[in-house]
Design an enzyme around this catalytic site. Structure first.
Site, PDB file in Angstrom:
ATOM      1  N   ASP A 143     -45.037 -25.522  36.004  1.00  0.00           N
ATOM      2  CA  ASP A 143     -46.176 -24.602  35.954  1.00  0.00           C
ATOM      3  C   ASP A 143     -45.839 -23.209  36.458  1.00  0.00           C
ATOM      4  O   ASP A 143     -46.716 -22.342  36.542  1.00  0.00           O
ATOM      5  CB  ASP A 143     -47.326 -25.174  36.774  1.00  0.00           C
ATOM      6  CG  ASP A 143     -46.947 -25.407  38.235  1.00  0.00           C
ATOM      7  OD1 ASP A 143     -45.884 -26.006  38.479  1.00  0.00           O
ATOM      8  OD2 ASP A 143     -47.709 -24.997  39.132  1.00  0.00           O
ATOM      9  N   GLY A 201     -44.495 -20.688  35.213  1.00  0.00           N
ATOM     10  CA  GLY A 201     -44.653 -19.564  34.298  1.00  0.00           C
ATOM     11  C   GLY A 201     -45.864 -18.715  34.606  1.00  0.00           C
ATOM     12  O   GLY A 201     -45.861 -17.502  34.343  1.00  0.00           O
ATOM     13  N   SER A 215     -47.272 -18.404  37.820  1.00  0.00           N
ATOM     14  CA  SER A 215     -47.070 -17.742  39.107  1.00  0.00           C
ATOM     15  C   SER A 215     -45.881 -16.787  39.108  1.00  0.00           C
ATOM     16  O   SER A 215     -45.908 -15.742  39.771  1.00  0.00           O
ATOM     17  CB  SER A 215     -46.898 -18.784  40.213  1.00  0.00           C
ATOM     18  OG  SER A 215     -45.806 -19.635  39.939  1.00  0.00           O
ATOM     19  N   TYR A 245     -51.202 -27.201  50.645  1.00  0.00           N
ATOM     20  CA  TYR A 245     -50.252 -26.355  51.359  1.00  0.00           C
ATOM     21  C   TYR A 245     -50.938 -25.578  52.485  1.00  0.00           C
ATOM     22  O   TYR A 245     -52.049 -25.074  52.301  1.00  0.00           O
ATOM     23  CB  TYR A 245     -49.606 -25.349  50.411  1.00  0.00           C
ATOM     24  CG  TYR A 245     -48.735 -25.971  49.358  1.00  0.00           C
ATOM     25  CD1 TYR A 245     -47.531 -26.579  49.690  1.00  0.00           C
ATOM     26  CD2 TYR A 245     -49.105 -25.946  48.018  1.00  0.00           C
ATOM     27  CE1 TYR A 245     -46.719 -27.146  48.726  1.00  0.00           C
ATOM     28  CE2 TYR A 245     -48.305 -26.509  47.039  1.00  0.00           C
ATOM     29  CZ  TYR A 245     -47.111 -27.102  47.397  1.00  0.00           C
ATOM     30  OH  TYR A 245     -46.319 -27.668  46.443  1.00  0.00           O
ATOM     31  N   LYS A 271     -49.449 -33.923  47.313  1.00  0.00           N
ATOM     32  CA  LYS A 271     -48.168 -33.234  47.322  1.00  0.00           C
ATOM     33  C   LYS A 271     -48.201 -32.206  48.447  1.00  0.00           C
ATOM     34  O   LYS A 271     -49.142 -31.412  48.546  1.00  0.00           O
ATOM     35  CB  LYS A 271     -47.920 -32.529  45.982  1.00  0.00           C
ATOM     36  CG  LYS A 271     -46.675 -31.640  45.973  1.00  0.00           C
ATOM     37  CD  LYS A 271     -46.520 -30.946  44.631  1.00  0.00           C
ATOM     38  CE  LYS A 271     -45.342 -29.980  44.646  1.00  0.00           C
ATOM     39  NZ  LYS A 271     -45.154 -29.303  43.336  1.00  0.00           N
ATOM     40  N   GLY A 293     -40.004 -26.917  46.940  1.00  0.00           N
ATOM     41  CA  GLY A 293     -39.886 -25.624  47.573  1.00  0.00           C
ATOM     42  C   GLY A 293     -38.948 -24.691  46.832  1.00  0.00           C
ATOM     43  O   GLY A 293     -38.578 -24.926  45.686  1.00  0.00           O
ATOM     44  N   ARG A 316     -38.022 -26.125  40.616  1.00  0.00           N
ATOM     45  CA  ARG A 316     -36.878 -25.229  40.440  1.00  0.00           C
ATOM     46  C   ARG A 316     -35.537 -25.888  40.756  1.00  0.00           C
ATOM     47  O   ARG A 316     -34.528 -25.591  40.111  1.00  0.00           O
ATOM     48  CB  ARG A 316     -37.064 -23.983  41.318  1.00  0.00           C
ATOM     49  CG  ARG A 316     -38.048 -22.979  40.744  1.00  0.00           C
ATOM     50  CD  ARG A 316     -38.470 -21.957  41.776  1.00  0.00           C
ATOM     51  NE  ARG A 316     -39.402 -22.517  42.740  1.00  0.00           N
ATOM     52  CZ  ARG A 316     -39.919 -21.832  43.759  1.00  0.00           C
ATOM     53  NH1 ARG A 316     -39.553 -20.582  43.964  1.00  0.00           N
ATOM     54  NH2 ARG A 316     -40.783 -22.412  44.577  1.00  0.00           N
TER      55      ARG A 316
END
Length: 265
Positions: free
Chosen positions: A27, A29, A31, A147, A178, A204, A232
């Protein structure tokens, strides 16, 4: 009474034998823009699927660009939250999809992102409550990315803070949480203990070595996590299939970091 609809969908995003999961979020793309690994989604999804990932997570507009109709099957999680890194407040997540829309797109699960401690925490929690109710009405499993982010949070990996935000997600009806890994097995086990629903760890930022990544995965699993949600560090890896296979060795096979590293040569 067991919600059979939720159970059937949950089994599409996890291993039926281990009840654990490897989720690859794609996802970024929204942010971050079209970063490396996201320009050719179908190729990326195929590589992580071949490596044994259980599900990918993506925004509604990208589903037709990469999921599925070819290669190995993989579960689909539709992400419903969005903000950009160039916006005035990147921590202000807004809802850009709904459960019925996700169902029509073929989702096995939906996800939302909540930043506890942000200036718009109250609005995000209000939306969380609404979406949780909607998910129950449609037997749709809900993943909550929880978060700790904001001016009053000096350390977003502090186990006490992470424990709190994870518990908020459980309290408001998420099926899977998560959140951040707190750095070691002992502290993360306290996060697991305080959360009444299954937990997966976030990957992260890009980690500079494979061994550090696999040690994080192993520590989380040994602490009681049911899996990982790593983006990533998988889709920007030089060999996404191999690193996914290595993570699979730990998550689903219970192998050591040393044994898993053999996947990478």
């Amino acid at each position: 009474m067991t919600d059979i609809g939720k159970l059937i969908r949950m089994d599409r995003i996890r291993d039926r034998n281990t009840k654990r999961t490897i989720i690859v979020p794609l996802d970024h793309g929204v942010s971050m823009g079209p970063v490396k690994g996201l320009t050719k989604l179908s190729e990326t999804i195929n590589m992580v699927a071949e490596g044994g990932a259980n599900a990918v997570l993506m925004h509604k507009g990208m589903i037709s660009k990469g999921h599925r109709g070819y290669g190995k099957d993989i579960g689909l999680i539709v992400h419903m939250s969005a903000s950009t890194s160039i916006g005035l407040d990147p921590d202000d997540k807004v809802i850009v999809c709904d459960v019925v829309e996700a169902l029509r797109l073929g989702a096995d699960m939906v996800s939302i992102h909540i930043n506890i401690g942000s200036k718009t925490e109250a609005d995000q929690l209000k939306e969380f409550g609404r979406i949780s109710k909607e998910c129950d009405e449609w037997s749709m499993p809900l993943l909550a990315m929880m978060y700790p982010r904001g001016e009053r949070i000096p350390d977003q990996f502090d186990s006490r803070v992470v424990s709190h935000v994870a518990r908020v997600g459980a309290e408001l009806g998420a099926d899977i949480i998560k959140t951040n890994y707190t750095g070691d097995q002992d502290s993360f086990s306290r996060v697991i203990e305080g959360c009444s629903v299954p937990v997966v760890i976030a990957g992260g930022p890009k980690i500079d070595s494979d061994i550090k990544l696999l040690e994080m995965v192993k520590g989380a699993i040994d602490a009681g996590a049911i899996g990982v949600s790593i983006g990533r560090n998988l889709f920007q890896h030089d060999n996404p299939t191999a690193i996914t296979l290595a993570i699979k060795d730990i998550v689903h096979k219970g192998l050591s970091v040393k044994e898993a590293l053999e996947r990478l040569g």
